[in-house]
Design a protein around this motif. Structure first.
Motif, PDB file in Angstrom:
ATOM      1  N   ALA A 214     -13.805  13.000 -15.249  1.00 12.74           N
ATOM      2  CA  ALA A 214     -13.665  11.773 -16.043  1.00 12.74           C
ATOM      3  C   ALA A 214     -12.260  11.190 -15.914  1.00 12.74           C
ATOM      4  O   ALA A 214     -12.068   9.967 -15.940  1.00 12.74           O
ATOM      5  N   MET A 215     -11.269  12.053 -15.745  1.00 11.68           N
ATOM      6  CA  MET A 215      -9.888  11.588 -15.625  1.00 11.68           C
ATOM      7  C   MET A 215      -9.554  11.061 -14.235  1.00 11.68           C
ATOM      8  O   MET A 215      -8.962   9.980 -14.086  1.00 11.68           O
ATOM      9  N   PHE A 216      -9.937  11.826 -13.201  1.00 12.13           N
ATOM     10  CA  PHE A 216      -9.423  11.543 -11.858  1.00 12.13           C
ATOM     11  C   PHE A 216     -10.405  10.825 -10.937  1.00 12.13           C
ATOM     12  O   PHE A 216      -9.972  10.233  -9.957  1.00 12.13           O
ATOM     13  N   ASN A 217     -11.699  10.885 -11.224  1.00  7.90           N
ATOM     14  CA  ASN A 217     -12.655  10.215 -10.344  1.00  7.90           C
ATOM     15  C   ASN A 217     -12.447   8.699 -10.305  1.00  7.90           C
ATOM     16  O   ASN A 217     -12.553   8.093  -9.237  1.00  7.90           O
ATOM     17  N   PRO A 218     -12.159   8.038 -11.452  1.00  7.15           N
ATOM     18  CA  PRO A 218     -11.915   6.588 -11.373  1.00  7.15           C
ATOM     19  C   PRO A 218     -10.568   6.224 -10.775  1.00  7.15           C
ATOM     20  O   PRO A 218     -10.310   5.043 -10.492  1.00  7.15           O
ATOM     21  N   LEU A 219      -9.675   7.209 -10.597  1.00 10.99           N
ATOM     22  CA  LEU A 219      -8.334   6.928 -10.105  1.00 10.99           C
ATOM     23  C   LEU A 219      -8.374   6.685  -8.599  1.00 10.99           C
ATOM     24  O   LEU A 219      -8.726   7.586  -7.830  1.00 10.99           O
ATOM     25  N   PRO A 220      -8.041   5.476  -8.137  1.00 11.45           N
ATOM     26  CA  PRO A 220      -8.107   5.202  -6.685  1.00 11.45           C
ATOM     27  C   PRO A 220      -7.079   6.015  -5.918  1.00 11.45           C
ATOM     28  O   PRO A 220      -5.994   6.338  -6.423  1.00 11.45           O
ATOM     29  N   ALA A 221      -7.451   6.347  -4.685  1.00 11.83           N
ATOM     30  CA  ALA A 221      -6.566   7.179  -3.864  1.00 11.83           C
ATOM     31  C   ALA A 221      -5.246   6.484  -3.568  1.00 11.83           C
ATOM     32  O   ALA A 221      -4.209   7.149  -3.435  1.00 11.83           O
ATOM     33  N   ILE A 222      -5.270   5.150  -3.487  1.00 12.39           N
ATOM     34  CA  ILE A 222      -4.041   4.428  -3.165  1.00 12.39           C
ATOM     35  C   ILE A 222      -2.999   4.613  -4.256  1.00 12.39           C
ATOM     36  O   ILE A 222      -1.798   4.544  -4.011  1.00 12.39           O
ATOM     37  N   ALA A 223      -3.457   4.889  -5.504  1.00 20.15           N
ATOM     38  CA  ALA A 223      -2.521   5.085  -6.608  1.00 20.15           C
ATOM     39  C   ALA A 223      -1.807   6.425  -6.523  1.00 20.15           C
ATOM     40  O   ALA A 223      -0.768   6.630  -7.164  1.00 20.15           O
ATOM     41  N   VAL A 224      -2.360   7.359  -5.745  1.00 19.79           N
ATOM     42  CA  VAL A 224      -1.763   8.689  -5.616  1.00 19.79           C
ATOM     43  C   VAL A 224      -0.737   8.730  -4.476  1.00 19.79           C
ATOM     44  O   VAL A 224       0.014   9.697  -4.343  1.00 19.79           O
ATOM     45  N   LEU A 225      -0.693   7.679  -3.657  1.00 19.87           N
ATOM     46  CA  LEU A 225       0.213   7.670  -2.508  1.00 19.87           C
ATOM     47  C   LEU A 225       1.683   7.857  -2.896  1.00 19.87           C
ATOM     48  O   LEU A 225       2.388   8.645  -2.248  1.00 19.87           O
ATOM     49  N   PRO A 226       2.179   7.175  -3.926  1.00 19.05           N
ATOM     50  CA  PRO A 226       3.600   7.402  -4.274  1.00 19.05           C
ATOM     51  C   PRO A 226       3.896   8.846  -4.654  1.00 19.05           C
ATOM     52  O   PRO A 226       4.945   9.392  -4.283  1.00 19.05           O
ATOM     53  N   LEU A 227       2.974   9.477  -5.412  1.00 16.55           N
ATOM     54  CA  LEU A 227       3.173  10.880  -5.772  1.00 16.55           C
ATOM     55  C   LEU A 227       3.159  11.776  -4.542  1.00 16.55           C
ATOM     56  O   LEU A 227       3.944  12.723  -4.443  1.00 16.55           O
ATOM     57  N   ALA A 228       2.248  11.485  -3.622  1.00 18.03           N
ATOM     58  CA  ALA A 228       2.178  12.285  -2.396  1.00 18.03           C
ATOM     59  C   ALA A 228       3.478  12.191  -1.610  1.00 18.03           C
ATOM     60  O   ALA A 228       3.966  13.187  -1.054  1.00 18.03           O
ATOM     61  N   LEU A 229       4.077  10.999  -1.562  1.00 16.88           N
ATOM     62  CA  LEU A 229       5.347  10.826  -0.861  1.00 16.88           C
ATOM     63  C   LEU A 229       6.473  11.611  -1.542  1.00 16.88           C
ATOM     64  O   LEU A 229       7.321  12.218  -0.877  1.00 16.88           O
ATOM     65  N   LEU A 230       6.476  11.590  -2.887  1.00 21.66           N
ATOM     66  CA  LEU A 230       7.522  12.297  -3.616  1.00 21.66           C
ATOM     67  C   LEU A 230       7.387  13.810  -3.472  1.00 21.66           C
ATOM     68  O   LEU A 230       8.387  14.523  -3.326  1.00 21.66           O
ATOM     69  N   TRP A 231       6.160  14.310  -3.539  1.00 23.49           N
ATOM     70  CA  TRP A 231       5.942  15.755  -3.561  1.00 23.49           C
ATOM     71  C   TRP A 231       5.977  16.396  -2.176  1.00 23.49           C
ATOM     72  O   TRP A 231       6.485  17.488  -2.001  1.00 23.49           O
ATOM     73  N   PHE A 232       5.389  15.696  -1.183  1.00 27.22           N
ATOM     74  CA  PHE A 232       5.209  16.326   0.135  1.00 27.22           C
ATOM     75  C   PHE A 232       5.986  15.634   1.246  1.00 27.22           C
ATOM     76  O   PHE A 232       6.008  16.129   2.374  1.00 27.22           O
ATOM     77  N   GLY A 233       6.566  14.481   0.949  1.00 26.35           N
ATOM     78  CA  GLY A 233       7.301  13.769   1.975  1.00 26.35           C
ATOM     79  C   GLY A 233       6.370  13.010   2.911  1.00 26.35           C
ATOM     80  O   GLY A 233       5.156  12.917   2.711  1.00 26.35           O
TER      81      GLY A 233
END
Length: 296
Positions: free
Chosen positions: A135-154
């Motif tokens: 319910a929390m993460f399924n509606p969250l689009p993948a494009i919104a996770v891109l900044p976090l991915a850059l911060l965490w994994f480079g």
């Protein structure tokens, strides 16, 4: 005194129910020959190929009518660019790079989904955990996770894999869990009668019974992963030491090679059609169609 009723020795003849047996020579042939074209149109692959040919002809006609290759190249120009980049090895290298990253993220997401759904179907806490997370993460689009991915994994492959896992995990988990819930109590009780429980119940009863829903989730997850990968490569650029299809499209756009952009998009479409028509279709034929749990 009891009166005993007895059936007559022979029932009266009923002319309206009597049928004369015909000799087989009087019946004639019951075989109906199917014409060549009718036989072709009965083949699903041939009908779909005709649809693709029709779309290509419309594409070519509209591009020639428009007369602006920079904005909308023709199908023939796109095929020419596609073939040139295939021969040079640039396009196959990009496709292989993208598929390697895609399969890594897709396999990781499926493994995590299997663990989560097994826990959810086995314990009440797992059910609540899966329901809350989806319910929390399924509606969250993948494009919104891109900044976090850059911060965490480079900037690299790990970031793209993380984004793919996010886009696939929740869809596959939700479909799989829904399929498990749709399994009838009769099948579950039959499994318990054979002494099945826990993981054995999941593998021998729940998964085969819920496999149509599981396969649907895998298809949806593949589509999400494929388009997320291309979008991520457009943002991240080069993954590791090689560039994927998304970067191939991005470079063609920067060089104003619109036919190259269309060639990259056409490659994405063709790979998607091959996976859908060959891989998932084969799985369907060997499982749900063979078991009789899905028609079509």
């Amino acid at each position: 005194m009891t009166k005993v009723l007895t059936a007559p020795a022979s029932l009266p003849a009923r002319p309206d129910l009597e049928y004369q047996t015909l000799d087989i020579s009087q019946i004639g042939s019951i075989k109906q020959d199917v014409g060549f074209w009718e036989g072709l149109f009965n083949i699903t692959g041939f009908r779909r190929a005709l649809v693709l040919v029709g779309l290509c002809l419309i594409w070519e006609a509209y591009a020639r009518y428009l007369g602006n290759p920079l904005m909308f190249p023709s199908f023939s120009e796109t095929i020419t660019t596609l073939w040139a980049d295939i021969v040079s090895g640039r396009l196959p290298s990009a496709a292989i790079t993208s598929l390697q990253v895609l399969l890594t993220g897709y396999a990781t997401a499926i493994a995590l989904a299997a663990v989560m759904t097994t826990l959810a179907i086995s314990t009440r806490f797992g059910t609540d955990l899966l329901a809350t997370l989806t319910a929390m993460f399924n509606p969250l689009p993948a494009i919104a996770v891109l900044p976090l991915a850059l911060l965490w994994f480079g900037l690299g492959t790990s970031s793209i894999v993380f984004v793919i896992v996010h886009s696939v995990l929740w869809a596959v988990s939700l479909n799989t869990f829904t399929g498990f819930l749709s399994v009838s109590q009769t099948q579950k009780m039959a499994g318990r009668n054979y002494g099945l429980g826990g993981l054995r119940m999941v593998f021998f009863i729940l998964i085969p019974a819920a496999f149509p829903s599981i396969l649907s989730g895998l298809k949806i997850g593949w589509a999400f992963a494929w388009r997320t990968l291309i979008a991520a490569e457009l943002v991240f650029g080069v993954s590791g030491n090689a560039a994927g299809l998304g970067w191939y499209i991005f470079e063609a756009r920067n060089a104003l090679e619109t036919s190259g952009v269309f060639a990259g998009l056409l490659t994405v479409i063709v790979i998607g059609l091959v996976v859908e028509g060959l891989v998932f279709r084969t799985i369907e034929l060997l499982t749900v169609r063979k078991w009789g749990t899905q028609n079509g």
